[in-house]
Design an enzyme around this catalytic site. Structure first.
Site, PDB file in Angstrom:
ATOM      1  N   ASP A   1      -3.481   2.503  -5.821  1.00  0.00           N
ATOM      2  CA  ASP A   1      -2.275   2.490  -4.764  1.00  0.00           C
ATOM      3  C   ASP A   1      -2.100   1.215  -4.192  1.00  0.00           C
ATOM      4  O   ASP A   1      -0.983   1.289  -3.235  1.00  0.00           O
ATOM      5  CB  ASP A   1      -2.172   3.762  -3.936  1.00  0.00           C
ATOM      6  CG  ASP A   1      -3.466   3.793  -3.138  1.00  0.00           C
ATOM      7  OD1 ASP A   1      -4.442   2.981  -3.580  1.00  0.00           O
ATOM      8  OD2 ASP A   1      -3.649   4.620  -2.129  1.00  0.00           O
ATOM      9  N   GLU A   2      -2.885   0.456  -4.315  1.00  0.00           N
ATOM     10  CA  GLU A   2      -2.596  -0.996  -3.490  1.00  0.00           C
ATOM     11  C   GLU A   2      -2.671  -2.050  -4.574  1.00  0.00           C
ATOM     12  O   GLU A   2      -3.176  -2.164  -5.578  1.00  0.00           O
ATOM     13  CB  GLU A   2      -3.719  -1.201  -2.701  1.00  0.00           C
ATOM     14  CG  GLU A   2      -3.934  -0.063  -1.652  1.00  0.00           C
ATOM     15  CD  GLU A   2      -5.272  -0.158  -0.537  1.00  0.00           C
ATOM     16  OE1 GLU A   2      -5.524  -1.572  -0.492  1.00  0.00           O
ATOM     17  OE2 GLU A   2      -5.700   0.720  -0.242  1.00  0.00           O
TER      18      GLU A   2
ATOM     19  N   ASP B   1       0.804  -1.138   0.015  1.00  0.00           N
ATOM     20  CA  ASP B   1      -0.030  -0.048  -0.003  1.00  0.00           C
ATOM     21  C   ASP B   1       1.005   1.225  -0.089  1.00  0.00           C
ATOM     22  O   ASP B   1       1.594   1.668   0.901  1.00  0.00           O
ATOM     23  CB  ASP B   1      -0.896   0.063   1.279  1.00  0.00           C
ATOM     24  CG  ASP B   1      -1.907   1.068   1.245  1.00  0.00           C
ATOM     25  OD1 ASP B   1      -1.824   1.881   0.483  1.00  0.00           O
ATOM     26  OD2 ASP B   1      -2.766   1.154   2.280  1.00  0.00           O
TER      27      ASP B   1
END
Lengths: 112, 416
Positions: free
Chosen positions: B105-106, B8
């Site tokens: 973003d993960e 993350d």
């Protein structure tokens, strides 16, 4: 300055947070700016490009003797995203130039 | 046993902005959508703004109240975020081909087959963390575990720039003590239901009998039971699998709150138009299922999906079902901030003809759609639109299809 930072990092003392703030203040004091430059590239038959010469803002050209190191890395003192960092030798001196992959521009960091 | 990493990127949008402009690093920074159109909600914030109490979803003037004049507002630049996200993914690709993005973003990474090469999951996580810091300049939190759910919980535990390993030996101390809403897919409503029968922590959830949870939550009861016990088995998708289109969706945060059913119907029609047109572009003519998502002004999410009476690619049918779903699921306690539609279950190959359907009407509709697509291709998406939308001239100017929409892939997308 570098020496001073080095001492802080290695002191391992209890006042590290304080030193951290001090270091931040000092790092603001030496202010770097981004200077975009013209770069001459050589592209080989495999399509790989490398810089061979840089042109300073006043039009003066400097040949790059050799590329010592090349890697993806953010600039040390200024702001940019997705840069490629070249450590080069110019007139026997080590210099660092950056390539912004997003904008296709080259720059150096100058102490002002 | 598998080794799964969940990575993350910390405060992603705000971190990219700070990387681009280091002078703002020591000030509270928020990233907002376009301010003029009042998409102006906080999309991301840096650590300093977070400490000041700014939350994702605040309107930008609320953030200003919390942080004072020092606050730096940066307009979101999605093309940069996507580029950085791609560069990070390139780093992941050095360790595995099994990468599944969850939002921009993960990512989940299944490194089971490369642990021997690099010396264990923790070693890989450490290397990835170092490389992202050195090569891109961003910090990342990584969770290491044997299933996707615990890996995600791990990455949420220590932030920023940290690694948490959850093993069969320590999960009871690390995971079971967490509050139940920390678990993926336990939203506000589910939390309330669980709390009512005395389930406060993930440990409580794990030790409750599955049947009891199923009686309370339906099939979700059994999902959550397996999540809490670490027995969840869903695979991390292969890189290539993502290119298969499983669903097409569009969502929109409107420049003003939607205050009644008419408003919502109008926006749903706009969205359905965009979805239907994107379906045709992708060569997918008909879909069977429509899912609706609505977000209230307090940013609670509501969703529901339903099957169409017959597979269709028609915008009016999609909008009609979406509106029906909306009426069923939305309690109208607050105004609506945003809605989204997505369609899944595409029909490919030959289809059975509907005995009661009107073939000629269908064909006429298809010809009309084709003509509309042609017009739009030539003159832009705004050239033709439904008359309903004209009620609000500002909406007419919106180009939903042309704008970027980024939202996480559904967790269960491939497990149906």
């Amino acid at each position: 300055m570098k020496m001073f930072n080095y001492c802080i990092l290695n002191s391992g003392c209890l006042f590290q947070p304080l030193f951290f703030i001090l270091e931040r203040i000092l790092s603001i004091m030496d202010y770097y700016e981004k200077v975009y430059i013209t770069v001459y590239l050589k592209t080989d038959t495999d399509g790989r490009s490398k810089p061979v010469c840089i042109e300073w803002t006043n039009g003066k050209r400097f040949l790059i003797d050799k590329i010592i190191d090349e890697r993806n890395a953010p600039p040390e003192h200024t702001g940019a995203i997705l840069t490629r960092k070249f450590k080069v030798q110019i007139n026997g001196q080590e210099k660092i130039i950056y390539y912004e992959t997003q904008t296709n521009k080259w720059f150096v960091e100058r102490l002002s | 046993m598998r080794t799964i990493l969940h990575s993350d990127l910390n405060n992603f949008y705000a971190s990219v902005e700070c990387l681009r402009n280091p002078e703002i690093r020591d000030k509270p920074v928020i990233v907002v959508g376009s301010k003029e159109d009042r998409h102006g909600i906080v999309l991301a914030k840096n650590m300093i703004a977070k400490i000041a109490g700014v939350k994702t979803g605040d309107v930008y003037w609320e953030a200003r109240q919390k942080c004072g004049k020092e606050l730096i507002e940066v307009q979101a630049d999605f093309s940069s975020y996507i580029a950085v996200s791609k560069a990070v993914r390139k780093i992941y690709e050095n360790y595995t081909v099994r990468i599944e993005a969850y939002g921009i973003d993960e990512c989940w990474l299944d490194v089971t087959s490369s642990v021997k090469l690099f010396g264990g999951g923790l070693a890989i996580a450490e290397e990835i963390r170092e490389r992202i810091k050195n090569e891109i300049g961003l910090t990342v939190s990584i969770g290491v575990s044997w299933n996707k759910i615990f890996a995600k919980l791990g990455s949420d535990m220590k932030k920023p720039d940290a690694i948490t390993e959850i093993t069969p030996e320590n999960y009871k101390q690390k995971v079971w003590t967490l509050s139940v809403e920390d678990l993926l897919y336990v939203g506000n409503a589910t939390k309330k239901k669980l709390n009512r029968i005395g389930i406060k922590t993930i440990g409580d959830l794990a030790q409750t009998e599955e049947e009891r949870l199923c009686a309370l939550l339906g099939k979700w009861g059994s999902y959550l039971h397996s999540f809490a016990n670490g027995t969840e088995q869903s695979p991390v998708l292969l890189v290539g699998e993502e290119e298969n289109i499983k669903s097409i969706g569009n969502s929109l945060t409107v420049y003003r709150d939607l205050v009644n059913d008419d408003d919502v119907e109008m926006v749903l029609l706009l969205l359905a138009d965009s979805v239907a047109s994107r379906m045709r572009e992708a060569g997918l003519n008909k879909a069977r299922t429509v899912a609706l998502y609505a977000r209230s002004s307090k940013l609670y999410g509501y969703q529901k999906q339903g099957k169409l009476s017959h597979p269709t690619g028609n915008m009016h049918d999609i909008a009609k079902l979406a509106f029906k779903l909306f009426k069923e699921v939305y309690p109208w306690e607050e105004y609506v901030r945003g809605v989204g539609i997505s369609v899944t279950d595409f029909v490919t190959g030959s289809e059975q003809l509907d005995m009661f359907g009107d073939l000629i009407k269908d064909e006429r509709q298809q010809r009309l759609d084709k003509a509309i697509d042609g017009l739009r291709k030539k003159y832009g998406n705004g050239i033709i639109t439904t008359a309903t939308v004209l009620k609000d001239p500002k909406l007419k100017e919106l180009d939903i299809k042309g704008e970027h929409t980024i939202h996480p892939y559904s967790f269960f997308r491939n497990n149906k």
